[in-house]
Motif scaffolding. Structure first.
Motif, PDB file in Angstrom:
ATOM      1  N   ILE A 112     -49.381 -17.836  56.140  1.00  0.00           N
ATOM      2  CA  ILE A 112     -50.395 -18.273  54.776  1.00  0.00           C
ATOM      3  C   ILE A 112     -49.236 -17.854  53.979  1.00  0.00           C
ATOM      4  CG2 ILE A 112     -51.364 -16.920  53.645  1.00  0.00           C
ATOM      5  CD1 ILE A 112     -53.232 -17.647  56.124  1.00  0.00           C
ATOM      6  N   ASN A 113     -49.450 -18.768  53.270  1.00  0.00           N
ATOM      7  CA  ASN A 113     -48.812 -18.951  51.444  1.00  0.00           C
ATOM      8  C   ASN A 113     -48.882 -18.012  50.789  1.00  0.00           C
ATOM      9  OD1 ASN A 113     -48.002 -18.516  48.808  1.00  0.00           O
ATOM     10  ND2 ASN A 113     -48.071 -21.523  48.707  1.00  0.00           N
ATOM     11  N   PRO A 114     -48.601 -16.606  50.696  1.00  0.00           N
ATOM     12  CA  PRO A 114     -48.319 -15.085  50.260  1.00  0.00           C
ATOM     13  C   PRO A 114     -49.021 -15.320  48.397  1.00  0.00           C
ATOM     14  CG  PRO A 114     -46.121 -15.225  50.225  1.00  0.00           C
ATOM     15  CD  PRO A 114     -46.803 -16.967  50.610  1.00  0.00           C
ATOM     16  N   GLU A 115     -48.469 -16.911  48.242  1.00  0.00           N
ATOM     17  CA  GLU A 115     -48.746 -16.775  46.373  1.00  0.00           C
ATOM     18  C   GLU A 115     -50.567 -17.628  46.233  1.00  0.00           C
ATOM     19  OE1 GLU A 115     -46.236 -20.056  44.635  1.00  0.00           O
ATOM     20  OE2 GLU A 115     -44.481 -18.310  44.943  1.00  0.00           O
ATOM     21  N   THR A 116     -50.812 -17.531  47.332  1.00  0.00           N
ATOM     22  CA  THR A 116     -52.697 -18.664  47.089  1.00  0.00           C
ATOM     23  C   THR A 116     -53.431 -17.787  48.238  1.00  0.00           C
ATOM     24  OG1 THR A 116     -51.764 -20.291  49.004  1.00  0.00           O
ATOM     25  CG2 THR A 116     -51.962 -21.163  46.584  1.00  0.00           C
ATOM     26  N   ASN A 117     -52.179 -16.655  49.479  1.00  0.00           N
ATOM     27  CA  ASN A 117     -53.707 -16.203  50.262  1.00  0.00           C
ATOM     28  C   ASN A 117     -54.048 -16.984  50.979  1.00  0.00           C
ATOM     29  OD1 ASN A 117     -52.844 -13.522  50.209  1.00  0.00           O
ATOM     30  ND2 ASN A 117     -53.973 -13.216  48.250  1.00  0.00           N
TER      31      ASN A 117
ATOM     32  N   PRO B 199     -53.341 -20.396  54.359  1.00  0.00           N
ATOM     33  CA  PRO B 199     -52.689 -21.275  54.438  1.00  0.00           C
ATOM     34  C   PRO B 199     -51.819 -22.569  53.866  1.00  0.00           C
ATOM     35  CG  PRO B 199     -54.864 -21.251  56.111  1.00  0.00           C
ATOM     36  CD  PRO B 199     -54.994 -20.732  54.574  1.00  0.00           C
ATOM     37  N   TYR B 200     -51.082 -22.949  54.144  1.00  0.00           N
ATOM     38  CA  TYR B 200     -49.790 -23.984  53.769  1.00  0.00           C
ATOM     39  C   TYR B 200     -50.475 -25.683  53.759  1.00  0.00           C
ATOM     40  CZ  TYR B 200     -46.123 -20.453  52.459  1.00  0.00           C
ATOM     41  OH  TYR B 200     -44.952 -19.600  52.188  1.00  0.00           O
ATOM     42  N   LEU B 201     -51.249 -25.598  54.960  1.00  0.00           N
ATOM     43  CA  LEU B 201     -51.829 -26.864  54.649  1.00  0.00           C
ATOM     44  C   LEU B 201     -53.376 -26.484  56.205  1.00  0.00           C
ATOM     45  CD1 LEU B 201     -51.721 -30.408  54.964  1.00  0.00           C
ATOM     46  CD2 LEU B 201     -51.365 -29.986  57.463  1.00  0.00           C
TER      47      LEU B 201
ATOM     48  N   VAL C 135     -40.845 -20.306  55.532  1.00  0.00           N
ATOM     49  CA  VAL C 135     -41.295 -20.444  54.359  1.00  0.00           C
ATOM     50  C   VAL C 135     -41.000 -19.803  53.014  1.00  0.00           C
ATOM     51  CG1 VAL C 135     -42.330 -21.578  52.246  1.00  0.00           C
ATOM     52  CG2 VAL C 135     -42.615 -22.246  54.877  1.00  0.00           C
ATOM     53  N   LYS C 136     -39.408 -20.001  53.079  1.00  0.00           N
ATOM     54  CA  LYS C 136     -39.453 -18.477  52.061  1.00  0.00           C
ATOM     55  C   LYS C 136     -39.284 -19.065  50.665  1.00  0.00           C
ATOM     56  CE  LYS C 136     -35.069 -17.533  54.783  1.00  0.00           C
ATOM     57  NZ  LYS C 136     -33.636 -17.793  55.132  1.00  0.00           N
TER      58      LYS C 136
END
Length: 542
Positions: free
Chosen positions: A184-189, A191-193, A516-517
């Motif tokens: 999970i991308n913390p900025e969008t909540n 998944p990155y894909l 992913v930092k």
């Protein structure tokens, strides 16, 4: 990015040095090698750093190395002059023994940057190396021998240098589909894909396709033929198992191969009949076997006779028809893959006869592509077929592996593997035709077909418990598993198990890049340090 590696990388077996002549490079690689020498920085992005062989990843780093010793080192570096050994070290196929001091040459050129480890930083300081220098000279090493820092070199080597600090892991950032889909991308909540789920069929033991008595007897003769060749010829394993490989695809492919073997062994392959790497291997091993013995010829005749006495259609074809019509896979759109043109042609032609008025596409190499309607073939280009699929004019496409590179089929929601390639990387490539960005279905269906008690069935039994964990350093199923198929076909089961167990379950690439930092791009402190910032601000306009 398209595959840019050398069309056929050659090695000098005497000193293991690569012959990177321009004649071995395709146009794209020559272009990139040229501009690499003129550019200040370069980033190569690709979905497939390795398509068929790890040497392709070395090619990418060799491009980046043209004007930069930090990548693979100087032109004298072991990483550049011995790529085959370098890859074997990375893949764990070769190791340095405890007293082999030649490893120093692999550590010193290129020598890692100071920020990678405190030991690298201290050795660099003692050797008076600048930040943009990446070759630790022999003179510097001699000078270190009288200092405590020489022991640091030993610690660097002892701490799995090849595994954790090699140039590949430093300069290739790998993000796997599985990681991006499940993190999970913390900025969008989110998944990155976006995930495209795969519903897999044909994996259970009871889903292996049962052969009719005649077909089972024929398969027994194919195994006997392989055993006869194995008894007579010690070298090579490909031709000994070719008949088993072909009949494992479809009955018609096996029959065609047996007839060619009988009629003219020395003319076994032609470009029209073989669409994969089989051609090269056949030519390599054919000379050793020369001609068939009377016993081997008799075995082939019995094999063909059994197939001719069989009145039923190939059970694989019957299952394809059931999936398309009864299970309604045709409504989702379906790509059917085979390794062999004769298998693909057979399926496409028969489907067009059984599915009245339905256009069936045949996607193959050369000028052999086209469409079938009611059993009649009309030649079409591969580009025309791709456009027909995009416009939903083709719901069923039958294709060969050799023609599938770059084929994007996001509008099709199902895939049938008519055969299981003995090179397992091809299975991944087939899946990638439909499991990709832009796929219109949230879940795609994939059916892996295999005959019961065949080589494929026995290999499946050996691999099924571990297949998800068996990957090489670039996230793909390693090609060494092709040897498992050959060992099982030759009934060398224990050796097959040994090959499987020797493959590592995890590689440092996963440990380093499965994260992913978050970077605050508004403040560039982590992107541009103070010295670089000052240098940029002081330079005038151009």
């Amino acid at each position: 990015m398209k595959h840019i590696g050398q069309e056929e990388k050659k090695y000098n077996q005497g000193n293991d040095k690569t012959v990177a002549h321009e004649s071995n490079q395709n146009n794209l690689m020559r272009f990139l090698m040229d501009i690499s020498k003129r550019t200040k920085s370069m980033l190569l992005a690709t979905a497939t750093p390795v398509q068929l062989h790890p040497i392709e990843a070395w090619d990418l780093l060799e491009i980046l190395s043209q004007k930069n010793d930090s990548v693979l080192g100087s032109k004298f570096s072991k990483w550049r002059t011995q790529p085959e050994k370098a890859l074997n070290l990375l893949l764990g196929k070769e190791k340095f023994n405890e007293f082999d001091m030649s490893i120093i040459d692999w550590v010193r050129d290129p020598f890692p940057p100071a920020n990678e480890d405190i030991n690298f930083s201290l050795v660099r300081r003692r050797a008076d190396m600048k930040d943009d220098e990446f070759v630790l000279s022999h003179e510097a090493i001699e000078g270190l021998k009288t200092t405590p820092d020489y022991r640091r070199l030993g610690r660097i080597i002892e701490n799995n240098f090849i595994e954790f600090h090699n140039p590949f892991i430093r300069h290739i950032v790998r993000r796997t589909r599985d990681f991006l889909e499940n993190t999970i991308n913390p900025e969008t909540n989110e998944p990155y894909l976006k995930k495209v789920e795969v519903k897999l069929f044909g994996e259970r033991d009871d889903e292996a396709i049962v052969l009719t008595p005649y077909l089972k007897k024929a398969y027994g003769y194919a195994e006997e033929f392989s055993a006869l060749l194995q008894k007579r010829v010690k070298g090579g394993g490909f031709l000994k198992t070719l008949l088993l490989k072909r009949v494992g695809s479809t009955i018609i492919a096996g029959k065609n191969t047996a007839e060619k073997m009988l009629s003219n062994w020395n003319m076994l392959q032609t470009d029209d009949d073989y669409e994969d790497e089989d051609v090269d291997k056949i030519n390599e091993e054919k000379e050793e076997i020369k001609n068939l013995t009377v016993e081997e010829q008799d075995c082939l005749r019995k094999f063909i006779e059994c197939l001719e006495n069989n009145q039923a259609k190939d059970p694989k074809y019957e299952l394809v028809l059931k999936l398309l019509i009864n299970d309604k896979w045709i409504d989702r759109g379906c790509i059917i893959f085979s390794q062999y043109y004769d298998s693909a042609y057979f399926v496409a032609e028969n489907l067009s006869k059984d599915l009245k008025f339905e256009k069936i596409g045949l996607y193959a190499g050369g000028d052999k592509s086209g469409i079938f309607v009611d059993g009649v073939f009309e030649r079409r280009t591969k580009e025309e077929l791709k456009q027909m699929v995009r416009r939903h004019e083709l719901r069923v496409l039958v294709g060969t592996d050799a023609a599938s590179e770059g084929l994007n089929l996001q509008t099709l929601g199902s895939l049938i593997n008519l055969d299981l390639p003995w090179n397992p990387t091809r299975l991944e490539q087939r899946k990638g035709r439909i499991q990709r960005i832009g796929q219109i279905y949230d879940e795609v269906y994939i059916y892996n077909m295999r005959y019961k008690d065949s080589v494929e069935d026995r290999v499946h039994e050996l691999l099924s418990s571990r297949l998800e964990n068996i990957h090489n350093l670039f996230g793909q199923i390693p090609d060494i598993l092709e040897d498992v198929w050959v060992k099982v076909a030759l009934n060398e089961i224990e050796e097959a198990k040994h090959i499987i167990d020797a493959v590592p379950k995890q590689h440092p690439f996963e440990l380093r890049y499965n994260q992913v930092k978050r970077i605050d791009w508004e403040s560039c402190s982590t992107v541009l340090d103070s010295k670089e910032k000052k240098k940029c601000l002081m330079s005038g306009w151009k």
